[in-house]
Design an enzyme around this catalytic site. Sequence first.
Site, PDB file in Angstrom:
ATOM      1  N   ASP A 301       0.833  -1.195   0.000  1.00 28.11           N
ATOM      2  CA  ASP A 301       0.000   0.000   0.000  1.00 28.11           C
ATOM      3  C   ASP A 301       0.869   1.247   0.000  1.00 28.11           C
ATOM      4  O   ASP A 301       2.042   1.206   0.341  1.00 28.11           O
ATOM      5  CB  ASP A 301      -0.879   0.016   1.257  1.00 28.11           C
ATOM      6  CG  ASP A 301      -2.147  -0.802   1.067  1.00 28.11           C
ATOM      7  OD1 ASP A 301      -2.292  -1.422  -0.007  1.00 28.11           O
ATOM      8  OD2 ASP A 301      -2.974  -0.820   1.991  1.00 28.11           O
ATOM      9  N   TYR A 439      -4.136 -10.651   4.348  1.00 32.86           N
ATOM     10  CA  TYR A 439      -4.443  -9.254   4.671  1.00 32.86           C
ATOM     11  C   TYR A 439      -3.918  -8.996   6.079  1.00 32.86           C
ATOM     12  O   TYR A 439      -4.540  -9.387   7.063  1.00 32.86           O
ATOM     13  CB  TYR A 439      -5.955  -9.019   4.619  1.00 32.86           C
ATOM     14  CG  TYR A 439      -6.543  -9.093   3.222  1.00 32.86           C
ATOM     15  CD1 TYR A 439      -6.347  -8.058   2.314  1.00 32.86           C
ATOM     16  CD2 TYR A 439      -7.306 -10.188   2.815  1.00 32.86           C
ATOM     17  CE1 TYR A 439      -6.885  -8.111   1.041  1.00 32.86           C
ATOM     18  CE2 TYR A 439      -7.852 -10.248   1.544  1.00 32.86           C
ATOM     19  CZ  TYR A 439      -7.641  -9.209   0.662  1.00 32.86           C
ATOM     20  OH  TYR A 439      -8.179  -9.266  -0.597  1.00 32.86           O
TER      21      TYR A 439
END
Length: 476
Positions: A301, A439
């Site tokens: 990210d 995740y």
Amino acid sequence: MNPDEPEADETTPEEEEWQLYATAGYAAAEDPWDDLVEVEDDEDEEEEWFDGDDFETNGQTLDWDSPPCPAPLGIAHMIRLGTCNHCLHRVGGRRTEEIGEKGGASIRAEAFARDKELESYEAPDLCPLCENLFEDVDNIVERIVEQTGELGHGSLQVGVHVPKDLIQEEDRIRTRHAAPGSRPLKAAFLEAVQTGVSARMEGVEFVKERPDLMILIDCLTLRVDVDIRPVFIYGRYRKLDRGIPQTRWPCRACRGRAEGCEACEGTGLQYPDSVQDLIGEPFRLVLSAEDTSFHGMGREDIDVRCLGRGRPFVLEVKRPKVRRTDLEEVMEAVNSNATGKIEISDLRWTNRSEVSRIKETRAEKSYTIRFSVEEPPEESFIVDSITKLSGVTLEQQTPKRVSHRRADKNRKRKVVSIDNVLVEDNEVQFSVRCEAGTYVKELVHSDEGRTVPSVAGVLESPCEVIWLDVEDIHAD
Ligand SMILES: [Zn+2]
Ligand SMILES: [Zn+2]
């Protein structure tokens, strides 16, 4: 969140790309390259220039029964037909000191010496064997050099489109009157172009597949298309700063149009820097290329750093006018240019096949994550509970924050190991190694119960991620 799930493969397979190129820009009704593939001829537009015995020039009937070259009568016949010097050398079957146009000129001179009358023979303007195509060779070579610039070295593949009726007519005359083993028009023309290009560009080599440059010549319009194939560079990058996306991110307001807008201060970009451009721009400039594509082994990210040995990537540099450069030098330029932002290492030249390998590799990753706990329990309880998550298999439902672009489903991902659990007041930090596609932020905050088990679950208190670093990608 899933920092490391490889993005969907957007690369067009190479073969398809060729297909696109082969037909690009041409109306489907008339494909000038259609003779690159064997096609059944419909014979509906056969145009005959020479109609056998009644062909007359200068009041004299041509002797279509003359023996083929290299017999003197055969050569005289070719001269009467209006054969150009280039073709005379090609079909004459005579040894000459020089080749091509000059070789043909000496064959003609010999024939004139044998037969004075031949010299006064009024031949047609256009050579029936090539329609004076060889006169255009220099022009075509010039266009190729213009479009490719200073390409130091590389491999070339040349494709030629010659009108079908010319091919047929040439074949008819050649099989009947040329010396046995004469080269057909297309092959001879191709060779003439390649010889011309070799003389102008140093160190080029001609290949039949996977060229650096694909050159397509349309002999009818003399249009020359040059497709410069991309070059590929493998390396690893470390991202030392938060707030940098991996790939170029167009401005949300103006969708990245060239002149930009107020929101992006005319850049067209949502973020001024990207890993792609910090690495790609120096390469684009050095290689005089048009653009780059960036292929990472997954991606982190924007707010996640990538440390350790860094993340493997392949940089694709499009339409480069220079194909090779000193990688160490560019690496140093990238690193000093992007100090504090990114750092690259392990550079080497590679090819397109490594792009798919990079994109398909599912590597385990190690992270360090720091978060705050709303109501922190005893320190020893925190350390114990988190350490016990080592080795568990997580059930993760697609996180809310990505559900708009990913299918909602449950997946199982293994937490390989957890260690270095550190507690400081209400902040906790630990290292975790897990399976590709986990995740990790959700492992901590649980995404409202969508990830089970989770740190927030075992601590029985809401947790909020402060930062996350990729420490290693266990591949290559
Ligand atoms: Zn000719
Ligand atoms: Zn904008």
